[in-house]
Design an enzyme around this catalytic site. Structure first.
Site, PDB file in Angstrom:
ATOM      1  NE  ARG A  35      -1.697  11.525   0.223  1.00  0.00           N
ATOM      2  CZ  ARG A  35      -2.209  11.730   1.435  1.00  0.00           C
ATOM      3  NH1 ARG A  35      -3.442  11.373   1.717  1.00  0.00           N
ATOM      4  NH2 ARG A  35      -1.490  12.304   2.385  1.00  0.00           N
ATOM      5  CG  HIS A  69       0.642   8.043   2.693  1.00  0.00           C
ATOM      6  ND1 HIS A  69       1.457   8.725   1.837  1.00  0.00           N
ATOM      7  CD2 HIS A  69       1.370   6.998   3.171  1.00  0.00           C
ATOM      8  CE1 HIS A  69       2.644   8.122   1.798  1.00  0.00           C
ATOM      9  NE2 HIS A  69       2.611   7.081   2.596  1.00  0.00           N
ATOM     10  CE1 TYR A 112      -3.314  13.829   5.987  1.00  0.00           C
ATOM     11  CE2 TYR A 112      -3.420  11.943   7.457  1.00  0.00           C
ATOM     12  CZ  TYR A 112      -3.285  12.461   6.183  1.00  0.00           C
ATOM     13  OH  TYR A 112      -3.120  11.625   5.108  1.00  0.00           O
TER      14      TYR A 112
HETATM   15  C1  LIG Z   1      13.858   7.899   3.753  1.00  0.00           C
HETATM   16  C2  LIG Z   1      12.434   7.661   4.187  1.00  0.00           C
HETATM   17  N1  LIG Z   1      11.944   8.353   5.242  1.00  0.00           N
HETATM   18  C3  LIG Z   1      10.661   8.151   5.648  1.00  0.00           C
HETATM   19  C4  LIG Z   1       9.869   7.238   4.982  1.00  0.00           C
HETATM   20  C5  LIG Z   1       8.421   7.027   5.422  1.00  0.00           C
HETATM   21  N2  LIG Z   1       7.495   7.621   4.446  1.00  0.00           N
HETATM   22  C6  LIG Z   1       6.839   6.857   3.560  1.00  0.00           C
HETATM   23  S1  LIG Z   1       5.875   7.774   2.545  1.00  0.00           S
HETATM   24  C7  LIG Z   1       6.350   9.224   3.272  1.00  0.00           C
HETATM   25  C8  LIG Z   1       5.808  10.543   2.791  1.00  0.00           C
HETATM   26  C9  LIG Z   1       6.224  10.881   1.389  1.00  0.00           C
HETATM   27  O1  LIG Z   1       5.550  12.012   0.943  1.00  0.00           O
HETATM   28  P1  LIG Z   1       5.785  12.613  -0.498  1.00  0.00           P
HETATM   29  O2  LIG Z   1       7.230  12.628  -0.829  1.00  0.00           O
HETATM   30  O3  LIG Z   1       5.071  13.918  -0.547  1.00  0.00           O
HETATM   31  O4  LIG Z   1       5.089  11.559  -1.490  1.00  0.00           O
HETATM   32  P2  LIG Z   1       3.574  11.078  -1.595  1.00  0.00           P
HETATM   33  O5  LIG Z   1       3.423   9.894  -0.675  1.00  0.00           O
HETATM   34  O6  LIG Z   1       2.699  12.209  -1.213  1.00  0.00           O
HETATM   35  O7  LIG Z   1       3.378  10.661  -3.011  1.00  0.00           O
HETATM   36  C10 LIG Z   1       7.231   8.968   4.317  1.00  0.00           C
HETATM   37  C11 LIG Z   1       7.811  10.019   5.180  1.00  0.00           C
HETATM   38  C12 LIG Z   1      10.427   6.524   3.902  1.00  0.00           C
HETATM   39  N3  LIG Z   1       9.717   5.636   3.199  1.00  0.00           N
HETATM   40  N4  LIG Z   1      11.696   6.769   3.508  1.00  0.00           N
END
Ligand SMILES: Cc1ncc(C[n+]2csc(CCOP(=O)(O)OP(=O)(O)O)c2C)c(N)n1
Length: 370
Positions: A253, A257, A266
């Site tokens: 990425r 985010h 970070y």
């Molecule tokens: C069950 C849940 N826990 C926490 C969150 C908060 N949250 C939103 S995005 C994220 C990180 C996700 O990372 P990843 O799975 O690597 O996907 P990316 O955003 O990098 O595409 C988190 C923890 C959420 N949306 N749902």
């Protein structure tokens, strides 16, 4: 990690993937490559346009996919129309491949709707925000495909962080137990917001799938051809009754985010520089230049298409009608629900206190107090 295109653009021999890329060596090969290139350039442009719209206050939030174009277009273009996609919020490139109306991708991010599009019109569920939940939906759908005796597949897209969620692990247990035609497509973009993947897993994410008895491939996710071939392998397995597959597309990425995030807090700048050298579009461009597919005419055609699509996205967003406040209660339940009706009634009476200028209606006491 399996790779077909080196960062230099050179095509490398890859015995496992090459048999699945034979169309590239045929008469239409140049057109297929040009199509992948166009899609990647266009989706990068949509992404940049959406980021600009957010900065201009036209969208509340946007989750950029910059750097993940090859993972999304390579896999999205391998699918058939009757396959069904279950994605999270970042797979706008896949939505583009499925043919979603462009401004509908942005409706939710503008706050105009609680979901984006009709899932059954394009065979793609609306984006899931609960991390990993869509993998369970995909496996359930895949089991439905089995019951129907069809040969389609269900594809779940999720990030590296999602592999640490219970839902994803439960989905893999079910998919393996029932040999469901499900594809777990993990875009390992290295960061779950500020959490690095290195902290979450001491083995590769693809190897985790092995523990469930699910065949897995780990491919260079910035190599659109490797992703295309790996997805074709997994789809073929699903269609032949061979059960689930797990693909780890190793990518990065390059942006934040979401537009609400500041990755400089970070993330090391050198890391971004290293990955910029592996940019998925630049890599395909080098390949197409070396093979004579990319000339000035194609470059111009693709640039014009990107401009045109960006203009459609912008005009669609800016002209979106504002929803009525009470619309938030629509489409929550299919059947009437007295609890929801009660909430709606309370909210209506609350809104009735305000006049059109936004000031509180009703008489005020002297001094403006009520
Ligand atoms: C069950 C849940 N826990 C926490 C969150 C908060 N949250 C939103 S995005 C994220 C990180 C996700 O990372 P990843 O799975 O690597 O996907 P990316 O955003 O990098 O595409 C988190 C923890 C959420 N949306 N749902």
């Amino acid at each position: 990690m399996l790779q077909v295109l080196a960062p230099s653009g050179e095509r490398l021999p890859e015995p496992q993937l090459d048999p699945w890329l034979q169309d590239l060596d045929g008469a239409d090969g140049a057109a297929v490559l040009a199509g992948l290139y166009e899609d990647m350039v266009v989706i990068r442009r949509i992404d940049a346009e959406a980021t600009a719209l957010q900065r201009q206050g036209e969208l509340a939030l946007w989750p950029p996919l910059l750097g993940q174009e090859a993972a999304q277009i390579g896999s999205g273009r391998a699918l058939r129309q009757d396959d069904f996609v279950f994605s999270s919020y970042r797979e706008n490139g896949v939505a583009y491949c499925r043919g979603v109306d462009l401004s509908q991708i942005l409706r939710v991010w503008r706050g105009n709707a609680s979901s984006g599009w009709d899932p059954f019109a394009i065979n793609m569920a609306t984006p899931q925000i609960i991390i990993g939940a869509q993998t369970l939906h995909a496996v359930g759908y895949a089991m439905g495909i089995q019951f129907d005796g069809a040969d389609a597949a269900a594809v779940a897209y999720f990030g590296d962080g999602a592999t640490s969620e219970g839902d994803v692990n439960e989905a893999m247990v079910f998919a393996a137990s029932y040999q469901a035609p499900a594809i777990f497509f993990c875009q390992n973009n290295h960061w779950a917001i500020s959490e690095p993947v290195s902290l979450q897993s001491h083995i590769t994410l693809a190897e985790r799938a092995g523990g469930f008895g699910i065949p897995h491939l780990r491919v260079d996710g910035n190599d659109v051809l490797a992703v295309l071939a790996a997805t074709r392998i997994a789809l073929d397995r699903a269609r032949q009754g061979g059960g689930p597959s797990f693909i780890e597309a190793v990518t990065y990425r390059m942006g934040p985010h979401t537009t609400a995030d500041d990755p400089t807090r970070y993330r090391d700048a050198n890391e971004l520089e290293d990955w910029a050298a592996k940019d998925p579009i630049a890599r395909l461009e080098r390949h197409l230049e070396a093979t004579g597919v990319l000339d000035d005419a194609l470059r111009q055609r693709v640039a014009d298409k990107a401009d045109e699509v960006a203009a459609v996205v912008r005009a669609g967003v800016i002209s979106m009608p504002e929803p009525e406040a009470l619309d938030v209660f629509k489409h929550v339940y299919a059947e009437p629900n007295p609890w929801l009706d009660r909430q709606e009634d309370h909210y209506r009476r609350y809104l009735d206190q305000f006049d059109h200028s936004g000031a509180t209606a009703g008489a005020t006491t002297e001094g403006g107090r009520r």
